[in-house]
Design an enzyme around this catalytic site. Sequence first.
Site, PDB file in Angstrom:
ATOM      1  N   GLU A  40      -0.885 -17.176   5.360  1.00  0.00           N
ATOM      2  CA  GLU A  40      -1.784 -16.067   4.483  1.00  0.00           C
ATOM      3  C   GLU A  40      -2.634 -15.640   4.148  1.00  0.00           C
ATOM      4  O   GLU A  40      -3.078 -16.441   2.933  1.00  0.00           O
ATOM      5  CB  GLU A  40      -0.626 -15.081   4.887  1.00  0.00           C
ATOM      6  CG  GLU A  40      -1.129 -14.183   4.181  1.00  0.00           C
ATOM      7  CD  GLU A  40      -0.005 -13.047   3.292  1.00  0.00           C
ATOM      8  OE1 GLU A  40       0.080 -12.133   2.860  1.00  0.00           O
ATOM      9  OE2 GLU A  40       1.028 -13.733   4.063  1.00  0.00           O
ATOM     10  N   LYS A 129       9.854  -8.311   5.556  1.00  0.00           N
ATOM     11  CA  LYS A 129       9.488  -9.257   4.348  1.00  0.00           C
ATOM     12  C   LYS A 129       9.657  -8.001   3.559  1.00  0.00           C
ATOM     13  O   LYS A 129       9.935  -6.743   2.751  1.00  0.00           O
ATOM     14  CB  LYS A 129       7.369  -9.133   4.091  1.00  0.00           C
ATOM     15  CG  LYS A 129       7.093  -9.312   3.252  1.00  0.00           C
ATOM     16  CD  LYS A 129       6.227  -9.028   2.885  1.00  0.00           C
ATOM     17  CE  LYS A 129       4.480  -9.033   1.222  1.00  0.00           C
ATOM     18  NZ  LYS A 129       3.245  -8.894   1.592  1.00  0.00           N
TER      19      LYS A 129
END
Length: 209
Positions: A40, A129
Amino acid sequence: MVLRDYLAELPLIAILRGLKPENAEAVGHALVEAGFRIIEVPLNSPEPFRSIEILAKTLPRNVLVGAGTVLDPEQVNGIRDVGGRLIVMPHADLDVIRRAKEQDLICTPGVATPTEAFAALKAGADGIKIFPAEAIPAAVVKAWRAVLPKDAIVVPVGGIKPDNMKPYVDAGANGFGLGSALFTPAMPVEEIGRNARDFAAAWQALRTA
């Protein structure tokens, strides 16, 4: 492939905040060599779309590359256009989640309460998350696990190190997002590779314990 497939071998997400395009290929390959399959690049990095494009083009297809700190639905289109297939957010903006799923991208929004977690999953999130993990101890994750859908993917992010993963795994975490303990822009590629191998070894030790 779905998110669970990318997490199967090594469920650790490399968060490359501050990555510069000129370093993207070398850093990406160092992570892949250590076993990482999810990378990411937060959008508050220098030229993040360029770095995502380089990673998407130069890494194997079985590596999931995308963006973090995605704050606006319009950013989702730009990420898709450069080859990104992952949308990560610090919050649970339902419009961003829906746009990501409209584009057939994998999306893991940040949540800090059960209310946010359930809303994100209902909107189509592929996983949640837990952020910031420093403020959400393993005991809380265990309590969430008692009420969340059993197949929900839960990934703590924030302050994760090789030596503090076990309580979260015991509480039901499916993996982790790794920030500055894995990567900072000032780190040489060799150090990033060592950090990645240390995290991978710590995970394998937990898996076989």
